[in-house]
Design an enzyme around this catalytic site. Structure first.
Site, mmCIF file in Angstrom:
data_model
loop_
_atom_site.group_PDB
_atom_site.id
_atom_site.type_symbol
_atom_site.label_atom_id
_atom_site.label_comp_id
_atom_site.label_asym_id
_atom_site.label_seq_id
_atom_site.Cartn_x
_atom_site.Cartn_y
_atom_site.Cartn_z
ATOM 1 N N THR A 160 -5.483 0.402 -4.357
ATOM 2 C CA THR A 160 -4.152 0.898 -3.987
ATOM 3 C C THR A 160 -3.749 0.350 -2.617
ATOM 4 O OG1 THR A 160 -4.638 2.911 -5.198
ATOM 5 C CG2 THR A 160 -2.799 3.002 -3.653
ATOM 6 N N PRO A 190 -7.553 -5.431 -0.144
ATOM 7 C CA PRO A 190 -6.114 -5.582 -0.359
ATOM 8 C C PRO A 190 -5.809 -6.455 -1.562
ATOM 9 C CG PRO A 190 -6.820 -6.910 1.526
ATOM 10 C CD PRO A 190 -8.012 -6.100 1.088
ATOM 11 N N HIS A 239 6.966 -10.356 -3.916
ATOM 12 C CA HIS A 239 6.464 -9.570 -5.047
ATOM 13 C C HIS A 239 7.624 -9.114 -5.925
ATOM 14 C CE1 HIS A 239 2.755 -9.308 -2.687
ATOM 15 N NE2 HIS A 239 2.160 -9.054 -3.833
ATOM 16 N N LYS A 265 7.669 -3.160 -6.610
ATOM 17 C CA LYS A 265 6.680 -2.869 -5.550
ATOM 18 C C LYS A 265 7.280 -1.916 -4.520
ATOM 19 C CE LYS A 265 3.239 -4.967 -2.557
ATOM 20 N NZ LYS A 265 2.193 -4.023 -3.007
ATOM 21 N N THR A 309 -2.092 -7.449 0.845
ATOM 22 C CA THR A 309 -2.681 -8.770 1.062
ATOM 23 C C THR A 309 -2.122 -9.421 2.325
ATOM 24 O OG1 THR A 309 -2.920 -9.007 -1.307
ATOM 25 C CG2 THR A 309 -3.065 -11.023 -0.014
HETATM 26 P P1 NAD Z 1 1.975 1.000 -11.480
HETATM 27 O O1 NAD Z 1 3.062 1.827 -10.890
HETATM 28 O O2 NAD Z 1 2.243 0.183 -12.696
HETATM 29 O O3 NAD Z 1 0.714 1.941 -11.829
HETATM 30 C C1 NAD Z 1 0.280 2.997 -11.021
HETATM 31 C C2 NAD Z 1 -0.163 4.114 -11.960
HETATM 32 O O4 NAD Z 1 -0.769 5.140 -11.154
HETATM 33 C C3 NAD Z 1 0.990 4.748 -12.736
HETATM 34 O O5 NAD Z 1 0.689 4.803 -14.117
HETATM 35 C C4 NAD Z 1 1.122 6.136 -12.113
HETATM 36 O O6 NAD Z 1 1.529 7.126 -13.053
HETATM 37 C C5 NAD Z 1 -0.305 6.380 -11.635
HETATM 38 N N1 NAD Z 1 -0.395 7.380 -10.564
HETATM 39 C C6 NAD Z 1 0.383 7.496 -9.464
HETATM 40 N N2 NAD Z 1 0.004 8.567 -8.735
HETATM 41 C C7 NAD Z 1 -1.039 9.127 -9.388
HETATM 42 C C8 NAD Z 1 -1.838 10.259 -9.159
HETATM 43 N N3 NAD Z 1 -1.611 11.072 -8.116
HETATM 44 N N4 NAD Z 1 -2.834 10.536 -10.017
HETATM 45 C C9 NAD Z 1 -3.030 9.764 -11.122
HETATM 46 N N5 NAD Z 1 -2.280 8.662 -11.409
HETATM 47 C C10 NAD Z 1 -1.302 8.354 -10.561
HETATM 48 O O7 NAD Z 1 1.427 0.095 -10.271
HETATM 49 P P2 NAD Z 1 0.420 -1.145 -10.325
HETATM 50 O O8 NAD Z 1 1.203 -2.430 -10.322
HETATM 51 O O9 NAD Z 1 -0.605 -0.933 -11.391
HETATM 52 O O10 NAD Z 1 -0.238 -1.018 -8.871
HETATM 53 C C11 NAD Z 1 -0.909 0.164 -8.467
HETATM 54 C C12 NAD Z 1 -1.367 -0.006 -7.015
HETATM 55 O O11 NAD Z 1 -2.316 -1.082 -6.922
HETATM 56 C C13 NAD Z 1 -0.255 -0.350 -6.035
HETATM 57 O O12 NAD Z 1 -0.534 0.272 -4.782
HETATM 58 C C14 NAD Z 1 -0.366 -1.857 -5.907
HETATM 59 O O13 NAD Z 1 0.165 -2.358 -4.702
HETATM 60 C C15 NAD Z 1 -1.872 -2.018 -5.949
HETATM 61 N N6 NAD Z 1 -2.360 -3.346 -6.349
HETATM 62 C C16 NAD Z 1 -3.440 -3.811 -5.671
HETATM 63 C C17 NAD Z 1 -4.021 -5.009 -6.052
HETATM 64 C C18 NAD Z 1 -5.289 -5.469 -5.367
HETATM 65 O O14 NAD Z 1 -5.843 -6.515 -5.751
HETATM 66 N N7 NAD Z 1 -5.802 -4.710 -4.391
HETATM 67 C C19 NAD Z 1 -3.463 -5.753 -7.106
HETATM 68 C C20 NAD Z 1 -2.347 -5.238 -7.784
HETATM 69 C C21 NAD Z 1 -1.792 -4.014 -7.408
#
Ligand code: NAD
Length: 255
Positions: A86, A110, A143, A147, A154
């Site tokens: 996250t 990240p 992005h 987002k 990153t």
């Molecule tokens: P997304 O919105 O598609 O998915 C997030 C999911 O988490 C949703 O289904 C939402 O309902 C759920 N959620 C939110 N709050 C919650 C809670 N309290 N309890 C349970 N579930 C909950 O987003 P995404 O594109 O999958 O990205 C998710 C996160 O990961 C973002 O912060 C994004 O920036 C990050 N990310 C990080 C990387 C990495 O390599 N570190 C890569 C991609 C995305």
């Protein structure tokens, strides 16, 4: 692994790919949680993070920054390893992550794509070699329109790598969201610019701009599966590790 890999945010863009990558790695899927209340076909849906942590050997978490503190407490209480992807965490959130890492292995990165981690290693080396008075460091990222945080995790990771190479704290030199009459650029500043649009998976460029030359390091992710594959690799890597705060560089054996 007896219980398997649990996924927080299982119905999200990353969550769905993570479930596929658990299968591709031949690992066991414990199940998941999602705020939406929906899951993924064939995967058990747990009521909350405490139940997921208790029912998993490792929780892979790609949700929302607001979950960081409760999730940190839950994995520490259950003694369950945590792979945290996250982004948008505050300083207080990161303190909670570090506290959890005193009790369980935590991989917090990240960006879980292997190539980005090589770029971060190069960024630190370049920053150490190029004098900050002559080479202005600017980070530009783009992005998809969904987002919610900026600059990206990153981009901040790139900024931290540059700051580390220069022996300074990013918090002391970061400049982002320039608008209006900002005055001239401060010597040694690390600048950030964030673009949002379309369905761009993730593009990052670190530019060192001097009067006589520019050096640019760029990374483009075309498919977020690169992050999911890396995160499942990290999840498997946590098994049998002592508590500690690890990065993807540790998982890749780069330090
Ligand atoms: P997304 O919105 O598609 O998915 C997030 C999911 O988490 C949703 O289904 C939402 O309902 C759920 N959620 C939110 N709050 C919650 C809670 N309290 N309890 C349970 N579930 C909950 O987003 P995404 O594109 O999958 O990205 C998710 C996160 O990961 C973002 O912060 C994004 O920036 C990050 N990310 C990080 C990387 C990495 O390599 N570190 C890569 C991609 C995305």
């Amino acid at each position: 692994m007896d219980k398997g890999i649990g996924i927080a945010g299982i119905a999200g863009r990353m969550g769905r790919l993570l479930t596929e990558e658990v299968a591709a790695a031949g690992a066991r899927l414990a199940g998941g949680i999602d705020r939406s209340g929906s899951g993924v076909a064939g995967a058990a849906l747990f009521p909350d993070i405490a139940a997921l942590a208790a029912g998993s050997d490792v929780v892979v978490d790609f949700t929302h920054a607001s979950t960081a503190i409760p999730h940190a407490r839950a994995v520490a209480a259950a003694g369950t390893a945590w792979v945290l992807g996250t982004s948008g965490l505050s300083a207080a959130d990161e303190t909670a992550v570090a506290e959890a890492a005193r009790h369980v292995p935590v991989v917090y990165a990240p960006n879980f794509a292997p190539g980005v981690n090589l770029v971060l290693a190069l960024a630190e080396k370049l920053a150490a070699a190029l004098p900050a008075e002559q080479y202005d460091a600017e980070i530009v990222e783009m992005h998809h329109r969904q987002k919610v945080d900026a600059p990206s995790g990153t981009a901040i990771g790139m900024g931290r790598a540059v700051a580390k190479g220069r022996g300074v704290r990013l918090e002391d030199v970061a400049e982002s969201g320039r608008d209006g009459h900002t005055g001239p650029r401060k010597t040694g500043a690390i600048g950030f610019a964030a673009l949002r649009g379309g369905q761009v998976v993730g593009e990052h460029t670190l530019l060192f701009a001097a009067a006589t030359e520019h050096i640019a390091l760029s990374h483009r992710a075309f498919d977020r599966r690169a992050f999911a594959t890396g995160a499942i690799r990290a999840a498997l890597w946590t098994q049998g590790r002592p508590p500690g705060l690890y990065s993807m560089m540790d998982v890749l054996g780069m330090r």
